[in-house]
Design an enzyme around this catalytic site. Structure first.
Site, PDB file in Angstrom:
ATOM      1  N   ILE A  13      -5.440  -1.656   3.287  1.00 37.14           N
ATOM      2  CA  ILE A  13      -6.488  -2.333   4.057  1.00 37.14           C
ATOM      3  C   ILE A  13      -7.168  -1.417   5.065  1.00 37.14           C
ATOM      4  O   ILE A  13      -8.010  -1.881   5.838  1.00 37.14           O
ATOM      5  CB  ILE A  13      -5.932  -3.566   4.788  1.00 37.14           C
ATOM      6  CG1 ILE A  13      -4.809  -3.175   5.743  1.00 37.14           C
ATOM      7  CG2 ILE A  13      -5.449  -4.610   3.804  1.00 37.14           C
ATOM      8  CD1 ILE A  13      -4.377  -4.322   6.627  1.00 37.14           C
ATOM      9  N   VAL A  17      -7.345   5.238   7.594  1.00 35.23           N
ATOM     10  CA  VAL A  17      -8.700   5.565   8.048  1.00 35.23           C
ATOM     11  C   VAL A  17      -8.915   5.054   9.472  1.00 35.23           C
ATOM     12  O   VAL A  17      -9.565   5.720  10.289  1.00 35.23           O
ATOM     13  CB  VAL A  17      -9.740   4.986   7.073  1.00 35.23           C
ATOM     14  CG1 VAL A  17     -11.159   5.254   7.573  1.00 35.23           C
ATOM     15  CG2 VAL A  17      -9.573   5.601   5.690  1.00 35.23           C
ATOM     16  N   LYS A  37       3.796   9.738  11.145  1.00 35.25           N
ATOM     17  CA  LYS A  37       4.053   8.863   9.997  1.00 35.25           C
ATOM     18  C   LYS A  37       5.560   8.846   9.803  1.00 35.25           C
ATOM     19  O   LYS A  37       6.149   9.801   9.268  1.00 35.25           O
ATOM     20  CB  LYS A  37       3.356   9.407   8.747  1.00 35.25           C
ATOM     21  CG  LYS A  37       3.487   8.515   7.524  1.00 35.25           C
ATOM     22  CD  LYS A  37       2.619   7.271   7.641  1.00 35.25           C
ATOM     23  CE  LYS A  37       2.669   6.433   6.372  1.00 35.25           C
ATOM     24  NZ  LYS A  37       1.770   5.275   6.430  1.00 35.25           N
ATOM     25  N   GLY A 110       2.462   2.866  10.632  1.00 40.25           N
ATOM     26  CA  GLY A 110       3.524   2.281   9.833  1.00 40.25           C
ATOM     27  C   GLY A 110       3.235   2.330   8.347  1.00 40.25           C
ATOM     28  O   GLY A 110       2.199   2.820   7.895  1.00 40.25           O
ATOM     29  N   GLY A 112       2.826  -0.183   5.170  1.00 40.51           N
ATOM     30  CA  GLY A 112       2.665  -1.590   4.859  1.00 40.51           C
ATOM     31  C   GLY A 112       2.515  -2.424   6.127  1.00 40.51           C
ATOM     32  O   GLY A 112       1.812  -2.039   7.056  1.00 40.51           O
ATOM     33  N   GLY A 170     -10.286  -3.018   8.968  1.00 45.76           N
ATOM     34  CA  GLY A 170     -10.146  -1.682   8.422  1.00 45.76           C
ATOM     35  C   GLY A 170     -11.176  -1.303   7.383  1.00 45.76           C
ATOM     36  O   GLY A 170     -11.312  -0.117   7.063  1.00 45.76           O
TER      37      GLY A 170
END
Length: 233
Positions: A13, A17, A37, A110, A112, A170
């Protein structure tokens, strides 16, 4: 804020970005930025991951990963199937704290949604954010179905004692339908937090220079935006 966690109401989603837009806006404002990450899944050992994509789009950020698992699954499942040690919430919080000591802003993206399992005992991004005492930004979809998903994520944040910094759409469509337009008014109520950004669909395909120039205008001042952010209409 020094540390900001970025989660989504699902996958695909626009979290990465959006994270890049946040980083680009902060860099344009003269701030140093690190992108963490915790668990990168579905990417080979020699392939660029999400943190590298943020760096490509946004510019001079410190990109960090804690673990990488080859299959595109929830981190706990991907780690178990690969026979590798998972990443726990405390490890994520500690890494964010360490990066915050040398950067003005740390963005923790995160995998998901908020409650995807990171380890075998059920640790999640929400647990990491609680340990880091950091707010959470929720990236949402534009259209039909997003209100329920956003409300559920907001409820989970409150249940975990976390503050929702706001929401960002998003991937805002070039030609929004009726549901998308109505959701501009309804998302703040669903999230009990302000709508703070609209990232245009396809933004990740822009040349990096164009991305960096445009990104501050996609975000409200509360997220380091240029102040030009306005809801359509």
């Amino acid at each position: 804020m020094t540390v900001l966690f970025v989660t989504g109401t699902g996958t695909g989603i626009g979290k990465t970005v959006t994270t890049a837009a946040l980083a680009a806006a902060a860099l344009a404002g003269g701030r140093s930025v690190a992108v963490l990450k915790p668990a990168q899944t579905g990417v080979g050992a020699d392939e660029p991951g999400d943190a590298a994509e943020v760096a490509r789009l946004a510019g001079a950020v410190t990109a960090a990963e804690l673990a990488r698992f080859p299959e595109p699954l929830a981190p706990a499942t991907a780690a178990a199937r690969a026979g590798l040690a998972p990443v726990g919430p405390q490890e994520v919080a500690d890494a964010a704290e360490k990066l915050a000591a040398s950067h003005d802003l740390v963005l923790v993206e995160g995998a998901g949604g908020l409650l995807v399992r990171f380890d075998a005992v059920g640790g999640t991004l929400a647990d990491a954010a609680r340990l880091a005492d950091a707010p959470v930004l929720v990236v949402t979809e534009a259209g039909l179905g997003t209100l329920n998903a956003t409300a559920l994520t907001a409820l989970a944040l409150r249940t975990h004692g976390l503050r929702c910094a706001g929401t960002v759409i998003g991937s805002w469509p070039a030609e929004p339908d009726l549901a998308s337009r109505c959701n501009l008014d309804d998302l703040p109520a669903a999230a009990d937090a302000p709508l703070l950004g609209l990232v245009p669909e396809g933004a990740g395909s822009l040349p990096p220079g164009a991305f960096r120039s445009a990104a501050p205008g996609w975000l409200a001042p509360a997220l380091g935006g240029s102040g030009a952010f306005r809801l359509p209409g």
